[in-house]
Design a protein around this motif. Structure first.
Motif, PDB file in Angstrom:
ATOM      1  N   ASN A  70      -7.585   4.124   9.528  1.00  0.00           N
ATOM      2  CA  ASN A  70      -6.358   4.179   9.619  1.00  0.00           C
ATOM      3  C   ASN A  70      -5.610   3.857   7.819  1.00  0.00           C
ATOM      4  N   GLY A  71      -4.345   4.254   7.419  1.00  0.00           N
ATOM      5  CA  GLY A  71      -3.934   4.035   6.021  1.00  0.00           C
ATOM      6  C   GLY A  71      -2.921   3.473   6.278  1.00  0.00           C
ATOM      7  N   ILE A  72      -1.500   3.984   5.346  1.00  0.00           N
ATOM      8  CA  ILE A  72      -0.601   3.845   5.314  1.00  0.00           C
ATOM      9  C   ILE A  72      -0.233   4.614   7.159  1.00  0.00           C
ATOM     10  N   ALA A 114       0.962   4.567  -2.735  1.00  0.00           N
ATOM     11  CA  ALA A 114       0.917   5.711  -2.733  1.00  0.00           C
ATOM     12  C   ALA A 114       2.025   6.252  -2.734  1.00  0.00           C
ATOM     13  N   GLY A 120      -2.952  -3.634   8.132  1.00  0.00           N
ATOM     14  CA  GLY A 120      -2.186  -4.156   8.313  1.00  0.00           C
ATOM     15  C   GLY A 120      -2.341  -5.153   6.964  1.00  0.00           C
ATOM     16  N   ASP A 161      -7.522  -0.757   3.208  1.00  0.00           N
ATOM     17  CA  ASP A 161      -6.857  -0.026   3.977  1.00  0.00           C
ATOM     18  C   ASP A 161      -7.291  -0.113   5.411  1.00  0.00           C
ATOM     19  N   TRP A 162      -6.936  -1.720   6.614  1.00  0.00           N
ATOM     20  CA  TRP A 162      -7.635  -2.012   7.367  1.00  0.00           C
ATOM     21  C   TRP A 162      -5.674  -1.862   7.889  1.00  0.00           C
ATOM     22  N   ILE A 209      -1.486  12.276   2.275  1.00  0.00           N
ATOM     23  CA  ILE A 209      -1.312  11.015   1.400  1.00  0.00           C
ATOM     24  C   ILE A 209      -0.904   9.663   2.289  1.00  0.00           C
ATOM     25  N   PRO A 252       0.718  -1.160   0.064  1.00  0.00           N
ATOM     26  CA  PRO A 252       0.084   0.566   0.452  1.00  0.00           C
ATOM     27  C   PRO A 252       1.040   1.034  -0.018  1.00  0.00           C
ATOM     28  N   PHE A 253       2.042   1.270   0.910  1.00  0.00           N
ATOM     29  CA  PHE A 253       2.594   2.743   0.978  1.00  0.00           C
ATOM     30  C   PHE A 253       3.447   2.450  -0.684  1.00  0.00           C
ATOM     31  N   HIS A 303      -0.673  -1.466  13.286  1.00  0.00           N
ATOM     32  CA  HIS A 303      -0.159  -1.660  13.607  1.00  0.00           C
ATOM     33  C   HIS A 303       2.194  -0.384  13.475  1.00  0.00           C
ATOM     34  N   ASN A 351      -7.711   8.987  -0.506  1.00  0.00           N
ATOM     35  CA  ASN A 351      -7.130   8.144  -0.747  1.00  0.00           C
ATOM     36  C   ASN A 351      -7.258   6.296  -1.215  1.00  0.00           C
ATOM     37  N   SER A 352      -8.624   6.564  -1.456  1.00  0.00           N
ATOM     38  CA  SER A 352      -9.028   5.012  -1.400  1.00  0.00           C
ATOM     39  C   SER A 352      -9.722   5.050  -3.151  1.00  0.00           C
TER      40      SER A 352
END
Lengths: 453, 121
Positions: B45-47, A58, A265, A262-263, B36, A54-55, B66, A219-220
């Motif tokens: 929550n995202g990154i 982004a 992890g 994104d949840w 971002i 995911p990062f 996490h 972000n989705s």
């Protein structure tokens, strides 16, 4: 330093208009790791490109602009990559697959690539890859994606980014690894036969130029539209491009929608795309055009957790509608209206971002055409059918690329052992090509060492 | 006495900085530089973790995210001062951070962002 980088990337942007091409995907860009101050594993599943986390997505969608690294290395946007391999097919091929090689058991220097990859400023970044193809023994312009990206201040607390991408093939700019430019297998043998038929969109990566605009909301939601045109045959040739399906007539529109969750992890995506092409096959005018419409739906699921055990699944189904007027008029195809379906799904498990295993299914089916898929040794079809089934298993070992790795992020290696099995190849099992070869004869063992620095 | 006076002066200083800080400008910076990875929406929550309610929250406790072991060790409850320090150079405070962000060097912008974060309740 900054000015050197600016100049390099400025040259890149100008050069972009005149370049590009690719044959196989090839990736992993350590200069991005030094730019961001992050290990490769921050952006890539299994600590090695091109499989994005995911990062990583982004980072791409924000135009490769994020900084965060320190020191000189973070300012130098250069990286290199080398792939060497050994290829074995179950039975030898009727003739050596390329000049200077044997009909079986080939060691090869697959490719050497140089990347110019980095950020120009808060709004512009990208990468350009130049490759020496050790099998075709030629230089070529490889994957290129240069992006402009800017945040938009909405009245609500929701994020919105708008961007533009200049790239050299549909889906080179896509953030998901379901699609064609960055899909699985990430490395494959250039010396082993693979099924002949595939959607046209995949064959236009590298020999086209395109511009797309995109919006990334909350972000989705990712929405993108744009258009492509083929490079002129002369330009494509000059740039080392050896697949050239035709010359486009009019812009070839491309549209993409994807939604990502994104949840903690975990991440999931569902999406779709549509692409339309009108081509003069072989660049020959006077016979009208071939029309193709490719429609695909795709999905991704990634469990990353704390990085000890990661599981990711990719899937895409592509349906292509074909109107082969020009090919029929030129005697290259027998029927005007046809279709092709392709389904690929891949599951990948990594332990400690180091030891990986992949399973992939690659299935192609479509309308038969005894002229288009005519009998020919190795590459043809005895029954005029494009139907194929490939099953791939791959073991990976990626010793570096983590936070605590030696010489991080400058030494990156991936060792892979890949075995592809073909229950069906170009329409058949036994004597599929009309020259007595069985599908199983093409089962391929590919062992590779992939180095990025 | 002296200490109280200094504390008083510091407080006064802090509050004038806070007065000067502009949450609306901070929102713009946030969307450009943090958006971002971070959402200002509760529970999203995202990154990075959601930053809704981050001021006043103990570091590394947003449920369902996490954090790195290093970040969880911080043991601070975020206030204006600790947040300013963190954002100036996250890696200085959390060497092994997973936050890919070099730091917000511009003190005014930093104060603006912190002022914006403080509005997220």
């Amino acid at each position: 330093m900054r000015s050197v980088r600016m100049r390099l990337l400025g040259a890149l942007a100008v050069g972009l208009v005149s370049l590009l091409s690719l044959v196989k995907p090839a990736e992993a860009v350590p200069s991005f790791a030094s730019q961001t101050g992050q290990p490769c594993s921050a952006c890539h599943i299994g600590s090695f490109g091109p499989y994005l986390t995911p990062f990583g997505r982004a980072f791409k969608l924000s135009g490769y602009t994020l900084g965060g690294g320190d020191g000189l290395a973070s300012e130098i946007p250069l990286s290199g990559m080398v792939i060497t391999s050994f290829t074995h097919t179950a039975s030898a091929q009727p003739s050596p697959p390329a000049q200077g090689f044997y009909d079986n058991n080939n060691p090869a220097l697959d490719q050497i690539s140089l990347f110019l990859a980095g950020r120009v400023n808060d709004y512009v970044g990208g990468f350009v890859q130049g490759t020496y193809d050790g099998v075709g023994r030629a230089f070529l312009w490889d994957n290129t994606d240069v992006r402009v990206s800017t945040p938009i201040n909405l009245p609500s607390d929701t994020n919105l980014r708008l961007g533009v991408s200049f790239n050299n093939g549909p889906t080179v700019q896509d953030p998901y690894n379901t699609t064609y430019a960055w899909g699985y297998p990430f490395a494959s043998s250039a010396l082993a036969p693979t099924p002949t038929a595939g959607p046209i969109i995949g064959a236009l990566i590298g020999n086209t130029l395109g511009m797309t605009v995109n919006a990334w909301y909350d972000n989705s939601l990712y929405v993108e539209i744009g258009a492509y045109g083929t490079q002129s045959p002369a330009l494509a040739k000059m740039l080392g491009q050896y697949t050239y399906p035709g010359t486009s007539v009019g812009p070839m529109p491309y549209a993409r929608v994807a939604y990502e969750w994104d949840w903690s992890g975990q991440a999931a995506e569902v999406g779709g795309l549509i692409f339309n092409a009108r081509l003069q096959p072989g660049g020959i005018p006077g016979f009208g055009t071939d029309g193709y419409t490719d429609m695909a739906i795709d999905g991704t699921y990634q469990f990353i957790g704390d990085g000890t055990n990661t599981v990711s699944i990719l899937g895409i189904f592509t349906h292509e509608i074909q109107h082969l007027n020009s090919s029929v008029a030129q005697g290259l195809a027998g029927t005007t209206n046809g279709y092709l379906n392709q389904f690929t799904a891949t599951a990948t498990y990594f332990y400690e971002k180091t030891y990986g295993i992949n399973f992939s299914i690659q299935k192609t089916s479509g309308s038969s055409d005894a002229v288009l898929y005519a009998p020919a040794p190795l590459t043809g079809s005895n029954n005029g059918s494009p139907n194929s089934l490939g099953l791939i298993t791959e073991l990976d070992w990626v010793p570096f690329g983590k936070n605590d790795s030696w010489a991080q992020p400058f030494v990156n290696m991936k060792f892979g052992l890949q075995y592809a099995v073909y229950p069906q190849f170009n329409g058949g099992g036994s004597n599929y090509d009309g020259f007595g070869r069985s599908a199983g004869a093409n089962n391929t063992l590919y062992a590779f060492a992939w180095l990025a620095f | 006495m002296m200490r109280v006076l200094i504390a008083g002066l510091l407080l006064a200083g802090a509050s004038t900085a806070a007065l000067a800080a502009d949450p609306a400008a901070g929102e713009k910076v946030f969307k450009a530089q943090c958006g971002i990875c971070h959402s200002a929406v509760k529970g999203k929550n995202g990154i990075g973790p959601s930053l809704f309610g981050v001021i006043g929250r103990q570091a590394g406790t947003e449920p369902g995210f996490h954090f790195t072991a290093d970040h969880k060790k911080l043991g601070v409850t975020w206030d204006t001062a600790t947040m300013e320090k963190y954002l100036a150079n996250p890696r200085a405070m959390v060497p092994d951070t997973s936050m890919t962000y070099a730091g917000l060097k511009d003190a005014d912008k930093r104060a603006d962002v912190v002022a914006y974060l403080a509005t997220l309740h």
